[in-house]
Enzyme design. Structure first.
Site, short mmCIF file in Angstrom:
data_model
loop_
_atom_site.label_atom_id
_atom_site.label_comp_id
_atom_site.label_asym_id
_atom_site.label_seq_id
_atom_site.Cartn_x
_atom_site.Cartn_y
_atom_site.Cartn_z
N CYS A 15 108.87 94.81 -30.33
CA CYS A 15 110.00 95.61 -29.86
C CYS A 15 111.02 94.72 -29.15
O CYS A 15 110.67 93.97 -28.23
CB CYS A 15 109.52 96.70 -28.91
SG CYS A 15 110.87 97.73 -28.28
N SER B 182 110.84 102.04 -41.93
CA SER B 182 111.29 102.37 -40.58
C SER B 182 112.54 103.23 -40.66
O SER B 182 112.46 104.44 -40.90
CB SER B 182 111.55 101.09 -39.78
OG SER B 182 110.36 100.36 -39.61
#
Length: 344
Positions: A125, A249
């Site tokens: 992330c 995603s």
């Protein structure tokens, strides 16, 4: 009606061995997956409602919860809603992040009790509020800590432990080859690589060539992530990387059909027609209603962003998107969508 569209028509040079491999089950440690297409964990998106919609079209694909901070679980009286897993929901992975191996190990135990088939550790992330806490892609700069996290988590649970990461911190620190090898040596049983650096965020292009390099040196499954927006891009990525699967995603935002479309193609060599505008808007309405039933008014607020993702690519989409982003309640949202469908 399905259109016969062999993989070779899209990728004439696809290696026959790779073609065969992609149509067979995938082993993650002792766990067997009947699909090589994954739905990525997405903060504020991949809740139980969203996963149900994706799973409708991809029943055998691995889904992931939103990312959970391990240390927060030490202080909460009850588990956060983002960890809620339907008892019938499988395969499912709960994704955790933190920089403290002991906290992650304990959180993994809790996740398994909730029903997780695997534990995924986020080491990719790029968001500042995550990296400042030592989690996410910051672990690319702390490989010893990352190794310790994997080792301690493996000791704590009897399900496979996997890692999701990026190719490096920035263009001057692309260390994915060494990092991925260390994760495998620590015991990780699968690694997913987003082909961007932390500094790229979600800009530019995913560099699939680095994923290919990782695949060459590892023996555990390598899953490719980044710029998977269609069946065609998924097949191209698999061909260029030799990866064992792909993870979708942003391509599923407003289009929960994508994972299933890719999965079907890999198994059959046939391509399903894409969802029509009406099908997408009907799905949007169902998504809105389910979020409202699941989370009440907060669910309607969260639905606004989802609705704007659905409202694209057709005449009147801009106006509808603006209206849905400001909808006051579930009734108004449903009315807007029904009127848009009637106009098509």
């Amino acid at each position: 009606m399905l259109t016969d569209l062999p993989i070779a028509h899209l990728n004439p040079t696809l290696d026959p061995h790779l073609k065969h491999k992609l149509s067979t089950p995938l082993k993650i440690g002792a766990f067997t997956l009947q699909s090589r297409v994954f739905q990525s964990p997405l903060s504020g998106v991949t809740d139980l409602v969203f996963r149900r919609l994706v799973r409708r079209y991809a029943p055998n694909s691995m889904m992931y919860t939103e990312m959970v901070q391990a240390s927060q679980l030490q202080h909460l009286r009850e588990l956060p809603k983002i960890m809620e897993v339907d008892p019938q929901e499988t395969p499912i992975s709960i994704q955790l992040f933190d920089c403290r191996p002991d906290f992650l190990a304990k959180a993994a135990e809790i996740a398994v009790e909730q029903g997780a088939d695997t534990i995924d550790i986020n080491m990719g992330c790029p968001v500042n509020k995550i990296t400042k806490k030592g989690g996410g892609s910051k672990l690319l700069r702390e490989p010893e800590t990352a190794e310790a996290i994997v080792r301690e988590t493996i000791k704590a649970v009897d399900v496979p432990v996997t890692v999701k990461t990026r190719i490096g911190w920035d263009d001057n620190e692309i260390n994915i080859l060494e990092f991925a090898q260390r994760m495998q040596d620590a015991g990780a049983q699968m690694i997913t690589i987003h082909g961007r650096t932390r500094s790229q965020g979600y800009t530019g292009h995913a560099r699939w060539d680095w994923i290919a390099k990782v695949k060459e040196i590892l023996s555990i499954p390598v899953i490719a992530n980044g710029d998977i927006f269609s069946v065609e891009s998924a097949i191209r990525c698999l061909q260029e990387t030799g990866a064992d699967g792909v993870m979708c995603s942003r391509g599923t935002l407003g289009y929960p059909f994508l994972v299933g479309e890719i999965d079907y193609f890999l198994k059959t060599g046939k391509q399903k027609p894409p969802a029509t505008t009406i099908e997408r808007l009907e799905c949007a309405k169902e998504h809105l209603l389910l979020l409202w039933e699941y989370k009440g008014d907060r669910g309607v607020q969260q639905a606004r962003k989802h609705m704007t993702w659905y409202a694209k690519g057709f005449v009147g989409a801009n106006e509808l998107r603006d209206q849905l982003s400001r909808m006051a309640n579930v009734a108004q949202g449903c009315q807007l969508l029904e009127e848009a469908i009637a106009r098509l």
